[in-house]
Structure formats: structure tokens, C-alpha cells
Design an enzyme around this catalytic site. Structure first.
Site, PDB file in Angstrom:
ATOM      1  N   VAL A  12     -16.258  30.214   9.558  1.00  0.00           N
ATOM      2  CA  VAL A  12     -15.187  29.517   8.826  1.00  0.00           C
ATOM      3  C   VAL A  12     -13.827  30.138   9.166  1.00  0.00           C
ATOM      4  O   VAL A  12     -12.831  29.415   9.355  1.00  0.00           O
ATOM      5  CB  VAL A  12     -15.447  29.545   7.301  1.00  0.00           C
ATOM      6  CG1 VAL A  12     -14.382  28.755   6.564  1.00  0.00           C
ATOM      7  CG2 VAL A  12     -16.826  28.981   6.981  1.00  0.00           C
TER       8      VAL A  12
ATOM      9  N   ILE B 134     -16.022  18.410   1.144  1.00  0.00           N
ATOM     10  CA  ILE B 134     -15.888  17.413   0.061  1.00  0.00           C
ATOM     11  C   ILE B 134     -14.985  17.986  -1.037  1.00  0.00           C
ATOM     12  O   ILE B 134     -15.256  19.075  -1.539  1.00  0.00           O
ATOM     13  CB  ILE B 134     -17.275  17.098  -0.561  1.00  0.00           C
ATOM     14  CG1 ILE B 134     -18.263  16.638   0.505  1.00  0.00           C
ATOM     15  CG2 ILE B 134     -17.141  16.069  -1.672  1.00  0.00           C
ATOM     16  CD1 ILE B 134     -19.705  16.562   0.012  1.00  0.00           C
TER      17      ILE B 134
ATOM     18  N   GLY C  57     -29.396  24.355  14.722  1.00  0.00           N
ATOM     19  CA  GLY C  57     -28.400  25.259  14.126  1.00  0.00           C
ATOM     20  C   GLY C  57     -28.062  24.894  12.691  1.00  0.00           C
ATOM     21  O   GLY C  57     -27.051  25.361  12.159  1.00  0.00           O
TER      22      GLY C  57
ATOM     23  N   LYS D  85     -24.124  27.048  -6.171  1.00  0.00           N
ATOM     24  CA  LYS D  85     -23.149  25.955  -6.253  1.00  0.00           C
ATOM     25  C   LYS D  85     -23.221  25.266  -7.619  1.00  0.00           C
ATOM     26  O   LYS D  85     -22.199  24.878  -8.178  1.00  0.00           O
ATOM     27  CB  LYS D  85     -23.395  24.962  -5.113  1.00  0.00           C
ATOM     28  CG  LYS D  85     -23.108  25.609  -3.749  1.00  0.00           C
ATOM     29  CD  LYS D  85     -23.688  24.810  -2.610  1.00  0.00           C
ATOM     30  CE  LYS D  85     -23.370  25.434  -1.269  1.00  0.00           C
ATOM     31  NZ  LYS D  85     -24.155  24.884  -0.166  1.00  0.00           N
TER      32      LYS D  85
HETATM   33  N1  LIG Z   1     -20.428  28.355   7.420  1.00  0.00           N
HETATM   34  C1  LIG Z   1     -20.183  27.326   6.627  1.00  0.00           C
HETATM   35  O1  LIG Z   1     -20.378  26.173   7.001  1.00  0.00           O
HETATM   36  C2  LIG Z   1     -19.630  27.570   5.244  1.00  0.00           C
HETATM   37  C3  LIG Z   1     -19.285  26.452   4.455  1.00  0.00           C
HETATM   38  C4  LIG Z   1     -18.733  26.650   3.194  1.00  0.00           C
HETATM   39  C5  LIG Z   1     -18.590  27.943   2.719  1.00  0.00           C
HETATM   40  N2  LIG Z   1     -18.957  29.015   3.504  1.00  0.00           N
HETATM   41  C6  LIG Z   1     -18.737  30.361   2.963  1.00  0.00           C
HETATM   42  O2  LIG Z   1     -17.704  30.940   3.749  1.00  0.00           O
HETATM   43  C7  LIG Z   1     -17.896  32.349   3.814  1.00  0.00           C
HETATM   44  C8  LIG Z   1     -17.937  32.770   5.277  1.00  0.00           C
HETATM   45  O3  LIG Z   1     -19.032  32.111   5.901  1.00  0.00           O
HETATM   46  P1  LIG Z   1     -19.203  32.119   7.494  1.00  0.00           P
HETATM   47  O4  LIG Z   1     -20.249  31.101   7.780  1.00  0.00           O
HETATM   48  O5  LIG Z   1     -17.898  32.020   8.165  1.00  0.00           O
HETATM   49  O6  LIG Z   1     -19.819  33.581   7.706  1.00  0.00           O
HETATM   50  P2  LIG Z   1     -19.836  34.413   9.070  1.00  0.00           P
HETATM   51  O7  LIG Z   1     -19.867  33.499  10.239  1.00  0.00           O
HETATM   52  O8  LIG Z   1     -20.933  35.416   8.920  1.00  0.00           O
HETATM   53  O9  LIG Z   1     -18.426  35.156   9.064  1.00  0.00           O
HETATM   54  C9  LIG Z   1     -18.130  36.278   8.282  1.00  0.00           C
HETATM   55  C10 LIG Z   1     -17.275  37.198   9.117  1.00  0.00           C
HETATM   56  O10 LIG Z   1     -16.827  38.273   8.313  1.00  0.00           O
HETATM   57  C11 LIG Z   1     -17.109  39.498   8.990  1.00  0.00           C
HETATM   58  N3  LIG Z   1     -17.280  40.551   8.021  1.00  0.00           N
HETATM   59  C12 LIG Z   1     -18.380  40.842   7.291  1.00  0.00           C
HETATM   60  N4  LIG Z   1     -18.133  41.911   6.497  1.00  0.00           N
HETATM   61  C13 LIG Z   1     -16.867  42.298   6.743  1.00  0.00           C
HETATM   62  C14 LIG Z   1     -16.039  43.333   6.255  1.00  0.00           C
HETATM   63  N5  LIG Z   1     -16.490  44.206   5.349  1.00  0.00           N
HETATM   64  N6  LIG Z   1     -14.784  43.452   6.707  1.00  0.00           N
HETATM   65  C15 LIG Z   1     -14.308  42.582   7.646  1.00  0.00           C
HETATM   66  N7  LIG Z   1     -15.057  41.590   8.176  1.00  0.00           N
HETATM   67  C16 LIG Z   1     -16.323  41.430   7.719  1.00  0.00           C
HETATM   68  C17 LIG Z   1     -18.367  39.194   9.755  1.00  0.00           C
HETATM   69  O11 LIG Z   1     -18.550  40.137  10.787  1.00  0.00           O
HETATM   70  P3  LIG Z   1     -20.076  40.391  11.311  1.00  0.00           P
HETATM   71  O12 LIG Z   1     -20.543  39.095  11.875  1.00  0.00           O
HETATM   72  O13 LIG Z   1     -19.901  41.467  12.312  1.00  0.00           O
HETATM   73  O14 LIG Z   1     -20.865  40.793  10.093  1.00  0.00           O
HETATM   74  C18 LIG Z   1     -18.057  37.806  10.306  1.00  0.00           C
HETATM   75  O15 LIG Z   1     -17.246  37.856  11.448  1.00  0.00           O
HETATM   76  C19 LIG Z   1     -19.168  32.636   3.037  1.00  0.00           C
HETATM   77  O16 LIG Z   1     -18.846  32.979   1.712  1.00  0.00           O
HETATM   78  C20 LIG Z   1     -19.906  31.301   3.057  1.00  0.00           C
HETATM   79  O17 LIG Z   1     -20.768  31.138   1.958  1.00  0.00           O
HETATM   80  C21 LIG Z   1     -19.472  28.843   4.733  1.00  0.00           C
END
Ligand SMILES: NC(=O)c1ccc[n+]([C@@H]2O[C@H](COP(=O)([O-])OP(=O)(O)OC[C@H]3O[C@@H](n4cnc5c(N)ncnc54)[C@H](OP(=O)(O)O)[C@@H]3O)[C@@H](O)[C@H]2O)c1
Length: 435
Positions: free
Chosen positions: A15, A137, A188, A206
Site C-alpha cells: 500500500v 470502497i 496472489g 473489519k
Molecule cells: N494490501 C492491501 O491490499 C491492503 C488493503 C487495505 C488495507 N491494508 C492494510 O495496510 C497496511 C499495510 O499493508 P501492506 O499490504 O502494504 O503490507 P506490506 O506489503 O507488508 O508493507 C508493510 C511495509 O512496512 C514495512 N515495515 C514493517 N515493520 C516496519 C517498521 N517497524 N518500521 C518501518 N517499516 C516497517 C515492511 O517491511 P518488511 O517487508 O521488510 O517487513 C513493508 O515494507 C496493513 O495494516 C494492512 O492491513 C492492506
């Protein structure tokens, strides 16, 4: 009026990349529309070496969250690392520093939302979280603002795309649960460890947020009766279809008398229901309010761009507030005036689909219906299906409205009968309302 608002982003993953790209590529469009320049000033991630599909000036990047949290020029911190630790610490620290916060973190909001909302009040800052439910949404804005004059009585959500995709594949392609899960992973749509999705816990996170916004009720995760979808078989989907239903992974919050039911489980839904055609990875939230009647919010519940769309909408709202020198225009939620209590699962009443696997011989049906009768469960329809194996036959029943506690006790008794050859599958139904 302030003409520039600086944003700091923590979490440069799926994100975070979408948000950074949209801010860099669409900054001008946003400025034209909201009349304020939004500048991405800093991005923090613990791993900056990993290649990412967006080019950002290296001067923006840091591994030190304090570089954002302590920067007095940054007005808005966007938390996109997920999980509780250290996300909660960063969010609270940002607020303590007088910064507004945008987050997509449903797990954190579901578990510790109240602490965060109280902190936002204490420090006089905004907390926005549109991407936490339903991805792209705009359901949070709808509940916090657009439907503010309504008393809601029902929220039904298909809020986990992975589960919805799996049940859709099982219905359309006749796949088993495990085959459909493999397909979801191949595309994926499912994590390597998909348990949060298929066990219903992601949907429960949620639902806790939806129940708070829709009904003003603080629901603990342990209050939400949560069941996964892995006991649903293609045969049940087919039998449900023959009865005029589909099976959907629903998150349900509804007011019954002076109580609120909150539960997550696969549900039989009449094929005429507004949610019945929400298929694949799509999400939808059905809301029923006293003024508007039924409404359906539909779209992509996850993914880089839909989530970025929601985060940017929050950034735009906060930037407008900052530019006008105001905060707290929209409170996180409106407290419940009706003081609803969460209804215990044993006390709910629904119609049930039951599928028994029994020995094909005379008297078996009488034994089962005898037990059901003992527990005050009245049968609406019965049908015996094609044999599954030598002398083993499925029997499908639909009940009238029955009390949950009675169903549990009756099924324990039935499953211990010698003529019953497998654990009975029992799935609640959801009656259409006010469509
Ligand atoms: N993906 C979706 O479609 C989606 C949709 C709606 C909401 N969300 C929410 O959005 C949030 C992020 O999701 P995401 O899918 O983007 O997750 P993600 O791809 O795992 O991204 C999280 C990022 O934060 C980094 N990170 C973790 N711990 C950290 C720290 N202590 N300090 C700095 N960076 C750190 C991670 O690094 P590493 O990979 O090295 O751990 C990764 O690059 C979550 O709360 C999720 O529930 C996601």
C-alpha cells in the site's frame, strides 16, 4: 489558509508504494481539487534496499521513524506497516507530537481503536482510516458522515476477498476448498499463510470497526462469534443452490431488540439478495438505515491501487482540515445513545441449513427429527440426495427460526448417533430485509 501540507509515510510495502506513487504522480490533480499542495516529505521503511516499482528521490528515504515523527514540518503521518507493534507506538507518538494520522491498520483499530481515538481527542488531532475496511470502497466515510442521520439496523459485509474468491471458485468451477485455496494463492489473492482470511479473523477485525461506526458499540474481538469457511463443501454449495441460496462469507452486525448481534461465518443468502452477486475478490457492504433503507457499497476490497485511493482520500480530508486550521471536524465515531449490548451467540435465532451424512436405512430420518423436536427445532423442508458411497446418503434440512443454543445441543446429540457417519454441516441463513 495553509497552502502546503507535508506528509510522512511509514511502511513502504504494497500500500505504501501505491500511496507514494499516487502522491507523486497525482499531486497536481489533488492540489487542483482540494486547493492545497500535499507534499510527500519523508518515507520510512526498515528495508530500503528491496527494489520497488516506483522511483522516489533518495533524500526522502529513511529507516528511522523519528525522522518523521519528530519533524515539525510534517503535519500528517501515514502508518502503513500493519500489525500492532510497533505501529501503535508510532501512531501514538505521532499524535503526541501534534500530527494527524492516517492508517489502514484494521488489526490495530479493532484491538486498540479506543485507545487511539482517546489519544486523538487528547492531542486534538485527526485520525482517519478509510482503507481499513473494504479497500477502495468509501464505507468509513459513508458511516461517519453520509449516513449520520440514520439509525442503522443492519450491516452485512463481504469484507474478505480471499474467502469470497474461494467460495466463488467452489461454486463456479466445482473445486474443493483446498483446490480453490491453491488457486487463490496462485493468483496472489491469498497470503502464504492465509489463516487470518479463511478463519474469519480478518473479517472480524473489519466488523469490529463497522459495528463501532454503524452502531457506536465498542465490540471486543472476543465478542464476535467467528467461523471460517473451510467446512463448506462443493456439495453444500450445490444443495444450497437447489434451495435458492448461495453461500457467502458474511460479517454481520445487526440490532435485534436492545442488543447487537456481531458474527462472522459462511451464510446462506437468498439468490435475490443484493449481496448474492458479489463474486470473486470483490467486497461489498450492505447497510440498512431507517431513513435511506437498503444501500450497497461495492468494489475492490484490497490491492495496491484501491487501498491507495482510500488513503489518499483520507490525506485529502486531513489536508483540507489542516489548511483551514481545524481538526476534529469529524469525530472517529458517534457514541451509541441506545446503549446496545452485544448479544451472546447462544441467544441468536436464525434459520439453519443442515446436512447430515447418514446410513441409508429406514428409521434414520425419524431418529434425527426426533432429536430436533426434543430441542424445539422445527423443520421447514427435508430432502435426501444421491448416495455418496455404498449405503451413505446426505440428507439436507432447512429449519424454521431456531435458537442457537438448541441447535448446538441437538447437533451434539445427533452426531453421536450410530447412524450418523460424519460431523453434521450446519450453516446459518440470512433473511432478506427491506430490499
Ligand atoms: N494490501 C492491501 O491490499 C491492503 C488493503 C487495505 C488495507 N491494508 C492494510 O495496510 C497496511 C499495510 O499493508 P501492506 O499490504 O502494504 O503490507 P506490506 O506489503 O507488508 O508493507 C508493510 C511495509 O512496512 C514495512 N515495515 C514493517 N515493520 C516496519 C517498521 N517497524 N518500521 C518501518 N517499516 C516497517 C515492511 O517491511 P518488511 O517487508 O521488510 O517487513 C513493508 O515494507 C496493513 O495494516 C494492512 O492491513 C492492506
Amino acid at each position: 489558509m495553509r497552502s502546503t501540507v507535508n506528509v510522512g509515510l511509514i511502511g513502504f510495502g504494497t500500500v505504501g508504494v501505491g500511496v507514494a506513487r499516487a502522491l507523486l504522480e497525482k499531486g497536481h490533480l489533488l492540489e487542483q481539487r482540494i486547493g492545497t499542495r500535499v507534499v510527500l516529505k519523508r518515507i520510512c521503511d526498515k528495508d530500503l534496499k528491496r527494489p520497488r516499482p516506483v522511483r522516489v528521490p533518495s533524500s526522502l528515504l529513511t529507516t528511522d521513524p523519528r525522522a518523521l515523527l519528530r519533524d515539525p514540518e510534517i503535519a500528517v503521518v501515514v502508518e502503513l506497516i500493519g500489525g500492532i507493534v510497533p505501529a501503535k507506538t508510532y501512531v501514538l507518538e505521532a499524535m503526541r507530537q501534534g500530527k494527524h494520522v492516517v492508517t489502514a491498520n484494521k488489526a490495530l483499530l479493532a484491538q486498540d481503536g479506543h485507545e487511539l481515538f482517546a489519544a486523538a481527542d487528547r492531542y486534538g488531532v485527526d485520525l482517519y482510516f478509510e482503507a481499513s475496511v473494504g479497500g477502495g470502497i468509501p464505507i468509513i466515510k459513508a458511516l461517519r458522515e453520509s449516513l449520520i442521520a440514520n439509525n442503522l439496523n443492519t450491516i452485512l459485509g463481504i469484507v474478505n476477498g480471499t474467502s469470497n474468491y474461494i467460495l466463488t471458485q467452489m461454486r463456479e468451477e466445482g473445486l474443493s476448498f483446498h483446490e480453490a485455496l491453491l488457486e487463490a494463492k496462485r493468483h496472489g489473492y491469498a497470503e502464504r499463510n492465509p489463516s487470518l482470511d479463511i478463519d474469519g479473523h480478518d473479517a472480524a477485525h473489519k466488523l469490529a470497526i463497522l459495528a463501532l461506526l454503524g452502531f457506536g458499540v465498542r465490540v471486543r474481538l472476543s465478542d464476535i462469534h467467528t467461523e471460517g469457511i473451510n467446512h463448506v463443501t462443493p456439495a453444500d454449495i450445490q444443495y444450497a443452490d437447489e434451495l435458492g441460496y448461495c453461500i457467502k462469507p458474511l460479517a454481520i452486525a445487526k440490532q435485534v431488540d436492545h442488543e447487537l448481534e456481531v458474527r462472522v461465518h459462511p451464510t446462506l443468502l437468498a439468490k435475490t439478495h443484493l449481496l448474492a452477486n458479489v463474486n470473486g475478490v470483490y467486497n461489498a457492504i450492505y447497510v440498512h438505515g431507517d431513513l435511506v433503507g437498503a444501500e450497497l457499497f461495492y468494489g475492490r476490497g484490497a490491492g495496491q491501487n484501491p487501498a491507495a485511493s482510500a488513503v489518499l482520500s483520507d490525506i485529502a480530508d486531513v489536508a483540507r482540515n489542516v489548511a483551514m486550521g481545524m481538526a476534529r471536524r469529524v469525530p472517529a465515531y458517534c457514541p451509541d445513545q441506545k446503549r446496545l449490548r452485544v448479544r451472546r451467540i447462544d441467544h441468536i435465532e436464525t434459520r439453519y441449513y443442515m446436512r447430515f451424512l447418514v446410513i441409508d436405512k429406514p428409521g434414520v430420518l425419524a431418529k434425527i427429527s426426533g432429536v430436533l423436536g426434543r430441542y424445539d427445532i422445527s423443520i421447514a423442508s427435508v430432502s435426501q440426495k444421491e448416495r455418496w458411497a455404498a449405503r451413505i446418503v446426505p440428507v439436507v434440512m432447512m429449519t424454521h427460526e431456531v435458537r442457537e443454543a438448541n441447535v448446538r445441543r441437538a447437533l451434539e446429540a445427533i452426531d453421536s448417533l450410530g447412524v450418523v457417519k460424519a460431523k453434521t454441516v450446519a450453516i446459518r441463513t440470512e433473511a432478506p430485509r427491506g430490499q
